[in-house]
Each structure stands twice: as structure tokens, then as C-alpha cells.
Enzyme design. Structure first.
Site, PDB file in Angstrom:
ATOM      1  N   HIS A 191      33.110  34.048 -21.293  1.00 54.67           N
ATOM      2  CA  HIS A 191      31.914  34.162 -20.450  1.00 54.67           C
ATOM      3  C   HIS A 191      30.743  33.380 -21.025  1.00 54.67           C
ATOM      4  O   HIS A 191      29.891  32.889 -20.291  1.00 54.67           O
ATOM      5  CB  HIS A 191      31.553  35.636 -20.244  1.00 54.67           C
ATOM      6  CG  HIS A 191      32.406  36.269 -19.196  1.00 54.67           C
ATOM      7  ND1 HIS A 191      32.779  37.586 -19.210  1.00 54.67           N
ATOM      8  CD2 HIS A 191      32.975  35.728 -18.100  1.00 54.67           C
ATOM      9  CE1 HIS A 191      33.540  37.828 -18.159  1.00 54.67           C
ATOM     10  NE2 HIS A 191      33.675  36.724 -17.476  1.00 54.67           N
ATOM     11  N   ARG A 291      34.233  23.290  -7.543  1.00 53.56           N
ATOM     12  CA  ARG A 291      35.433  23.904  -8.119  1.00 53.56           C
ATOM     13  C   ARG A 291      35.549  25.345  -7.595  1.00 53.56           C
ATOM     14  O   ARG A 291      34.936  26.259  -8.147  1.00 53.56           O
ATOM     15  CB  ARG A 291      35.348  23.916  -9.647  1.00 53.56           C
ATOM     16  CG  ARG A 291      35.444  22.534 -10.295  1.00 53.56           C
ATOM     17  CD  ARG A 291      35.372  22.643 -11.809  1.00 53.56           C
ATOM     18  NE  ARG A 291      35.850  21.463 -12.494  1.00 53.56           N
ATOM     19  CZ  ARG A 291      35.070  20.522 -13.044  1.00 53.56           C
ATOM     20  NH1 ARG A 291      33.757  20.636 -12.975  1.00 53.56           N
ATOM     21  NH2 ARG A 291      35.603  19.494 -13.671  1.00 53.56           N
ATOM     22  N   ARG A 327      37.065  21.662  -3.543  1.00 55.06           N
ATOM     23  CA  ARG A 327      38.420  21.458  -4.047  1.00 55.06           C
ATOM     24  C   ARG A 327      39.169  22.771  -3.910  1.00 55.06           C
ATOM     25  O   ARG A 327      38.656  23.824  -4.315  1.00 55.06           O
ATOM     26  CB  ARG A 327      38.383  21.032  -5.511  1.00 55.06           C
ATOM     27  CG  ARG A 327      39.791  20.890  -6.065  1.00 55.06           C
ATOM     28  CD  ARG A 327      39.790  20.349  -7.452  1.00 55.06           C
ATOM     29  NE  ARG A 327      39.319  21.325  -8.421  1.00 55.06           N
ATOM     30  CZ  ARG A 327      39.163  21.058  -9.716  1.00 55.06           C
ATOM     31  NH1 ARG A 327      39.424  19.837 -10.156  1.00 55.06           N
ATOM     32  NH2 ARG A 327      38.755  21.983 -10.548  1.00 55.06           N
ATOM     33  N   GLU A 419      45.014  12.345 -10.284  1.00 50.55           N
ATOM     34  CA  GLU A 419      44.855  12.753 -11.685  1.00 50.55           C
ATOM     35  C   GLU A 419      46.190  12.884 -12.404  1.00 50.55           C
ATOM     36  O   GLU A 419      46.243  13.323 -13.538  1.00 50.55           O
ATOM     37  CB  GLU A 419      44.039  14.051 -11.777  1.00 50.55           C
ATOM     38  CG  GLU A 419      44.500  15.184 -10.888  1.00 50.55           C
ATOM     39  CD  GLU A 419      43.573  16.396 -10.907  1.00 50.55           C
ATOM     40  OE1 GLU A 419      42.715  16.508 -11.801  1.00 50.55           O
ATOM     41  OE2 GLU A 419      43.739  17.261 -10.037  1.00 50.55           O
ATOM     42  N   ASN A 442      39.491  13.557 -16.163  1.00 44.19           N
ATOM     43  CA  ASN A 442      39.829  14.440 -17.288  1.00 44.19           C
ATOM     44  C   ASN A 442      41.351  14.615 -17.381  1.00 44.19           C
ATOM     45  O   ASN A 442      41.960  14.432 -18.437  1.00 44.19           O
ATOM     46  CB  ASN A 442      39.210  15.826 -17.115  1.00 44.19           C
ATOM     47  CG  ASN A 442      37.712  15.783 -16.917  1.00 44.19           C
ATOM     48  OD1 ASN A 442      37.078  14.830 -17.327  1.00 44.19           O
ATOM     49  ND2 ASN A 442      37.147  16.801 -16.293  1.00 44.19           N
ATOM     50  N   ASP A 443      41.939  14.966 -16.243  1.00 49.44           N
ATOM     51  CA  ASP A 443      43.390  15.174 -16.259  1.00 49.44           C
ATOM     52  C   ASP A 443      44.142  13.851 -16.305  1.00 49.44           C
ATOM     53  O   ASP A 443      45.178  13.748 -16.954  1.00 49.44           O
ATOM     54  CB  ASP A 443      43.817  16.004 -15.047  1.00 49.44           C
ATOM     55  CG  ASP A 443      43.597  17.481 -15.293  1.00 49.44           C
ATOM     56  OD1 ASP A 443      43.941  17.951 -16.396  1.00 49.44           O
ATOM     57  OD2 ASP A 443      43.052  18.170 -14.419  1.00 49.44           O
ATOM     58  N   ARG A 453      43.978  18.016 -23.250  1.00 50.50           N
ATOM     59  CA  ARG A 453      42.522  17.833 -23.251  1.00 50.50           C
ATOM     60  C   ARG A 453      41.789  18.924 -24.015  1.00 50.50           C
ATOM     61  O   ARG A 453      40.612  18.786 -24.322  1.00 50.50           O
ATOM     62  CB  ARG A 453      42.002  17.735 -21.809  1.00 50.50           C
ATOM     63  CG  ARG A 453      42.331  18.931 -20.966  1.00 50.50           C
ATOM     64  CD  ARG A 453      42.113  18.690 -19.482  1.00 50.50           C
ATOM     65  NE  ARG A 453      40.824  19.167 -19.012  1.00 50.50           N
ATOM     66  CZ  ARG A 453      40.459  19.204 -17.732  1.00 50.50           C
ATOM     67  NH1 ARG A 453      41.288  18.774 -16.794  1.00 50.50           N
ATOM     68  NH2 ARG A 453      39.293  19.648 -17.380  1.00 50.50           N
ATOM     69  N   CYS A 490      35.330  11.980 -10.343  1.00 48.39           N
ATOM     70  CA  CYS A 490      34.579  13.210 -10.601  1.00 48.39           C
ATOM     71  C   CYS A 490      34.861  13.821 -11.980  1.00 48.39           C
ATOM     72  O   CYS A 490      34.398  14.911 -12.263  1.00 48.39           O
ATOM     73  CB  CYS A 490      34.858  14.245  -9.519  1.00 48.39           C
ATOM     74  SG  CYS A 490      36.574  14.743  -9.402  1.00 48.39           S
TER      75      CYS A 490
HETATM   76  C1  PEP Z   1      39.441  16.239 -13.712  1.00 48.29           C
HETATM   77  O1  PEP Z   1      40.592  16.557 -14.029  1.00 48.29           O
HETATM   78  O2  PEP Z   1      38.907  15.180 -14.062  1.00 48.29           O
HETATM   79  C2  PEP Z   1      38.620  17.130 -12.872  1.00 48.29           C
HETATM   80  C3  PEP Z   1      37.479  16.738 -12.367  1.00 48.29           C
HETATM   81  O3  PEP Z   1      39.042  18.383 -12.654  1.00 48.29           O
HETATM   82  P1  PEP Z   1      39.120  19.552 -13.758  1.00 48.29           P
HETATM   83  O4  PEP Z   1      38.324  19.108 -14.944  1.00 48.29           O
HETATM   84  O5  PEP Z   1      38.553  20.756 -13.086  1.00 48.29           O
HETATM   85  O6  PEP Z   1      40.583  19.650 -14.017  1.00 48.29           O
HETATM   86 MG    MG Z   2      41.666  18.061 -12.968  1.00 45.88          MG
END
Ligand code: PEP
Ligand code: MG
Length: 569
Positions: A191, A291, A327, A419, A442-443, A453, A490
Site C-alpha cells: 500500500h 490501468r 486498458r 508488448e 516495460n513489458d 522487470r 505508454c
Molecule cells: C508496459 O508494459 O509498458 C505497460 C505500460 O503496462 P504495465 O507496466 O502496466 O505492464
Molecule cells: Mg505491460
């Protein structure tokens, strides 16, 4: 000295360090007083009552300051104050001779330890809430320092370091004074991390032996994205980090344009209605990623269709006509949901995540789609996108479900997140079939590099600046462009000022960043020339063979390139 933890709330900060060590004392009871069981019980009940009133007020305050839905974190604590599973054993211990503080500590620690041992990481991190509640009650029993973290922080900017922080500690902080948080414990879904992200405070958790190594009052720079912390940083780092954190730029609601006139949309990532409002206040051109799973994570389980409909409508309204992309649920991986996601997967990031989870739970997914359809029918700015797509069949199945619910022309356009490596290969086909694409860098980075990650042990291996990631981003942009399918990015990379020129040069024109970064990113777009610098940076990055070459390119100032506020020499 450099330290490394897990970045859980992005942003950089540089300020003096304040070490917070809450103390529990006086576990024997009222000093020098021998109380009978009845008096001790009365004292305990009174402490519970005062704590209940305080938490009640905190729920309201959290709702006002951070967001309605975040009050739920403390609602769970208020419920515990009424829970016989916590109350009865404490009363028993007191009747058996223990002092009220001893009884509270023994029972709460037992419960916290049991919770911490649960295999589900989300549930395990709820142990912190039990400890938070216990500390509050102990304070009213005179057995914990009456000084809260907020009362210890003065008016000068600080970064707070602690073994652990509680949700109550975190929510009471003033983000314009507390510029960052570092702890030895915690995780992405604790949290504290959720609240820090919501409040826009950069945070790094799980820094081993943090308190042994840090000195109160020293200067520290932290990066809430990479998890890097540096004490006594050099002048360059101080300038860079401090300017990222403290320069206040004017909010410009109009779309940004490069010096040579190319329009760039800076939209924002959000996870709550409050964040949408914040994004709009910072001049975002829309919401590029909402999200939806955060609502589920905050509630600790599935949100009802009614709650979802209300939340999505509130968010769509808060966007004030700007496009907002919801999403669909992206749980699984590191975002486990108690009672919903599998208790144990050997490789959760390669497991039942995102759209895979949704297709395996069609009733829950249909409820979400119905909520989004209702919202889309009321708000024409709504779009929907699907995470973790690895084959076209997944898009087909989702579209079929939407059409079954609403007929062939749903009130929103349907996009796909790119991704997963297989999706990169299929971009021409996906782009032909989806209404828009958004790259989750990110993914994408995690899966392209086979680098978890969340695993700090990998050091610098996980980086978007890997030549393979850069080339993949280019491939995606070319393929989307040849289908004329709208494209955005994103992941966290989109919000990094140093990556902006590279992304523009690679063909990206819509970047979704954290709300507080919107003014800075717009500012940099206005100063960038696509022709003179961005294309050149991208061309060189595409030719790079090593990470270091790409890093060097994006981190080095370019002639005629960007000048960041506070950094102009
Ligand atoms: C990503 O994977 O870049 C993304 C924006 O989604 P999340 O970080 O929520 O997996
Ligand atoms: Mg992602």
C-alpha cells in the site's frame, strides 16, 4: 555511495536524508502502576475507540487528498478493529496477565507473520496494514512514540528513509516537502507503493541494509523508476535530479509542436479518477493508459459491475472530452489478486496474465466489458485496449465478446498493446485489425531481453536502451504507419525526458507519461527539432550495436537539441 532497490513510484528526487525510526517502548503497561484486568481492558477498549475515530477521519481525508478509492486501504484497518479474531485473543492475553501493549504486540505480530508467509505476494504485503494498525493502537496505549512521521518532517525538503513505512505514515505526508521515500522492505503492490504512486512521490523499496549505510542529513538522489539511489552525488547528478523534481513549468493545455511544426500529443497514464483529474490539471492531451486493474487491487478482489461502471464514467467525465483509453484488466504477473489469480505459478510473468486471464474468466471479463460499454455509450471520448496480446485470435475473441454484448458497432474503438515479442512480428496483421496500437515498453523490454522487470539482481541488464528494443520500436512504428493505424507508447520510457528525441525520431507522436511529467515533456517537445536532431538520434541509435552506444546517444546533450529547464548553462 550507490545503493539499489526496486523502483515502485517513478520520478527522480534529490534532497537531504531524514531517517525515520519509529520506536515501540513501554510494553510493560502503565509505568509503576499495577492495574487490575478490568482497568487494563477498559484502557485497551478506549485505545481501540480512539483509533477507530482516527481511522474514520483518515478515510475521509485520504478520499479528499489522494482519491476516494484509496480510503478503502484504511477501511480494512477499521474493520479489523471490530474483528473478534483480533480483539478476542488480545482480551484473553490481558485477562491472563499481559499488559495491553504486550497483548496488542503479541497478537498483531502473530497475525502479521501469518499473513506475511502467504504465498500470494499481494496478500503477504497486507501484513504491513496489521502492523500499521497495531502501532496506532500502541500509540494510544502510551507504548509507541506519539510523534507521527508527518509531525517529524519539518518544512525543508527531505527524502525519508525507513525500515518500513505504514500506509498511515505515507498518506499523511506532504509531497511538496517529502520529495522521495526509500525503505528496506515493501514491494510493488504494498500500500505504501500504491499510495506513493498516487501522490506522485518517487519511491524505492527493498534496499538491503539501508539504515546501516545511510547517514541522517546527507544528500541523496533517488530514481523511483530504476531503483538507483546515490548518496553524496556529484554536482551534475544533483542538478539533473533536483531539476527533474523541483522545476515548476507552466501548464500548457494546447498540443505541443516541435520547432519544425510536428504535432506531438503528450497524454498521461492513470489508475484512478483522481489521477485523471491531476493529468488534466497538468495539461495532458488525454489519458493514454488507464490501468483498470488498480481498482481491483485496491479492493483486494473483483470490483462489481456497478462500481466499475461508476468509476469508468467518473474517469471519462474527468477527462473533460479528451480521449481516454481504458486498458482491460491486466492482472497476473506481479499483480496477483487474492482469490482470483493462481496461488502459485512457476513463471507468473509467462503465465495467466492480462488478456489470458480475462479469457479464462469470461464472466468477470464480460462484466468489465459491459461496464466499459455503458461508459462508452455515455462518453464518446472512451477507447478500450487489450494488454498482453500474443496472437490475433485473442483480439478476435475479445471483439466477438464485445459484439455479442453490443452488436457489430460498439461505442468505442478497440486497440491492442504491443508488448510481447510475438505481437511485434504480427504488427502488420494486428494493425490491420485493431483500431489503434500502444506499445507497452516495460513489458516489451522484459520479454525481449528475458529480464524480469522486477528483479533488482539483474542490475543494468533490464534497459529500454538495448539496441534490440530500439529496433523493435522502429519495426512497430513502420508497420503501424504503413497501415495508418494510430500508434502510441505508454511504458515508463515514454515519460523519460532523455528518450523523447529518440522516440520522436523513431516515429512516435503520442507519448503517455505520468501526469506530473506532462509539463516537462511538452516543454521539451517545443524545444526539439525533428529534422535537425530527433531523426539523427534515432538513425544513430538504430545503427548502435551496444547498450552503451545508445545510452551515450540519449544521455549526451545534442547540438541544437533540447534544453531542460534548470539545466541551461
Ligand atoms: C508496459 O508494459 O509498458 C505497460 C505500460 O503496462 P504495465 O507496466 O502496466 O505492464
Ligand atoms: Mg505491460
Amino acid at each position: 555511495m550507490r545503493l539499489r532497490g526496486t523502483g515502485v513510484s517513478s520520478g527522480r528526487a534529490c534532497a537531504l536524508l531524514m531517517v525515520y525510526r519509529p520506536v515501540r517502548t513501554n510494553l510493560q503497561g502503565m509505568d509503576g502502576t499495577v492495574e487490575d484486568a478490568e482497568t487494563k481492558l477498559r484502557r485497551f477498549e478506549l485505545a481501540v475507540q480512539i483509533s477507530w475515530d482516527e481511522i474514520d477521519a483518515l478515510i475521509g481525508e485520504t478520499g479528499r487528498r489522494v482519491g476516494e478509492e484509496f480510503g478503502a486501504i484504511f477501511e480494512a484497518q477499521r474493520l479489523m478493529l471490530e474483528d473478534p479474531e483480533w480483539l478476542d485473543p488480545i482480551r484473553k492475553h490481558i485477562e491472563g496477565g499481559a499488559s495491553p501493549p504486550q497483548a496488542v504486540v503479541v497478537v498483531s505480530d502473530d497475525i502479521a507473520q501469518e499473513i506475511a508467509a502467504l504465498p500470494d505476494p499481494y496478500l503477504a504485503e497486507r501484513a504491513g496494514d496489521v502492523r500499521d494498525l497495531a502501532t496506532r493502537v500502541l500509540r494510544h496505549l502510551g507504548a509507541a512514540s506519539p510523534r507521527t512521521l508527518a509531525s517529524l518532517v519539518g518544512s525543508g525538503e527531505v527524502i525519508v528513509a525507513a525500515h518500513d513505512l505504514t500506509p498511515s505514515d505515507t498518506v499523511s505526508l506532504n509531497p511538496s516537502v517529502v520529495r522521495g521515500l526509500i525503505t528496506e522492505t515493501g514491494g510493488q503492490t504494498s500500500h505504501v507503493a500504491i499510495l506513493a504512486r498516487q501522490m506522485g512521490i518517487p519511491a524505492v523499496v527493498r534496499v538491503p541494509d539501508l539504515l546501516k549505510q545511510l547517514q541522517e542529513g546527507s544528500l541523496i538522489a533517488i530514481d523511483g523508476e530504476t531503483g538507483d539511489c546515490e548518496t553524496d552525488p556529484d554536482a551534475e547528478t544533483v542538478r539533473e535530479y533536483a531539476s527533474a523534481a523541483t522545476v515548476h513549468l507552466p501548464v500548457r493545455p494546447e498540443k505541443a509542436r516541435t520547432r519544425d511544426g510536428v504535432e506531438v500529443s503528450i497524454v498521461a497514464n492513470a489508475g484512478s479518477v483522481t489521477e485523471v483529474k491531476r493529468a488534466v490539471a497538468f495539461g495532458a492531451d488525454g489519458i493514454g493508459l488507464y490501468r483498470t486493474e488498480l481498482l481491483f487491487l485496491q479492493q483486494g478482489g473483483a470490483a462489481s459491475e456497478e462500481v466499475q461502471t461508476q468509476t469508468y464514467c467518473d474517469a471519462a467525465q474527468a477527462a473533460e472530452g479528451r480521449p481516454i483509453i481504458f486498458r482491460t484488466l491486466d492482472i497476473g504477473g506481479d499483480k496477483a489478486l487474492p482469490g482470483l489469480t493462481a496461488f502459485h505459478e512457476d513463471n507468473p510473468f509467462l503465465g495467466v496474465r492480462g488478456v489470458r486471464f480475462c479469457l479464462q474468466h469470461p464472466d468477470m471479463f464480460r462484466a468489465q466489458l459491459r461496464a466499459l460499454l455503458t461508459c462508452g455509450a455515455r462518453y464518446p471520448n472512451v477507447r478500450v485496449m487489450i494488454p498482453m496480446v500474443c496472437e490475433l485470435e485473442e483480439l478476435d475473441q475479445v471483439r466477438e465478446m464485445v459484439e455479442d454484448l453490443k452488436g457489430p458497432s460498439p461505442p468505442f474503438s478497440l486497440g491492442v498493446m504491443i508488448e510481447i515479442p510475438s505481437a511485434i512480428q504480427l504488427v502488420p496483421e494486428i494493425a490491420a485489425s485493431a483500431d489503434f496500437l500502444s506499445v507497452g515498453s516495460n513489458d516489451l523490454t522484459q520479454y525481449l531481453l528475458a529480464a524480469d522487470r522486477t528483479n533488482a539482481a539483474l542490475g543494468d541488464l533490464y534497459t529500454e536502451l538495448h539496441p534490440a528494443v530500439i529496433r523493435a520500436l522502429h519495426t512497430i512504428a513502420i508497420a503501424a504507419g504503413s497501415e495508418s493505424t494510430p500508434l502510441s507508447i505508454c511504458g515508463e520510457m515514454a515519460g523519460r525526458p532523455e528518450c523523447l528525441q529518440l522516440l520522436l525520431g523513431l516515429g512516435y507522436r503520442v507519448l503517455s507519461v505520468s501526469p506530473t511529467n506532462v509539463p516537462l515533456m511538452k516543454h521539451i517537445v517545443w524545444q526539439t527539432s525533428l529534422e535537425d536532431t530527433a531523426l539523427e538520434v534515432a538513425r544513430k541509435a538504430l545503427a548502435a550495436r551496444r547498450v552503451a552506444e545508445v545510452k551515450d546517444l540519449v544521455e549526451r546533450p545534442h547540438p541544437g537539441g533540447i534544453a531542460r529547464p534548470g539545466l541551461e548553462s
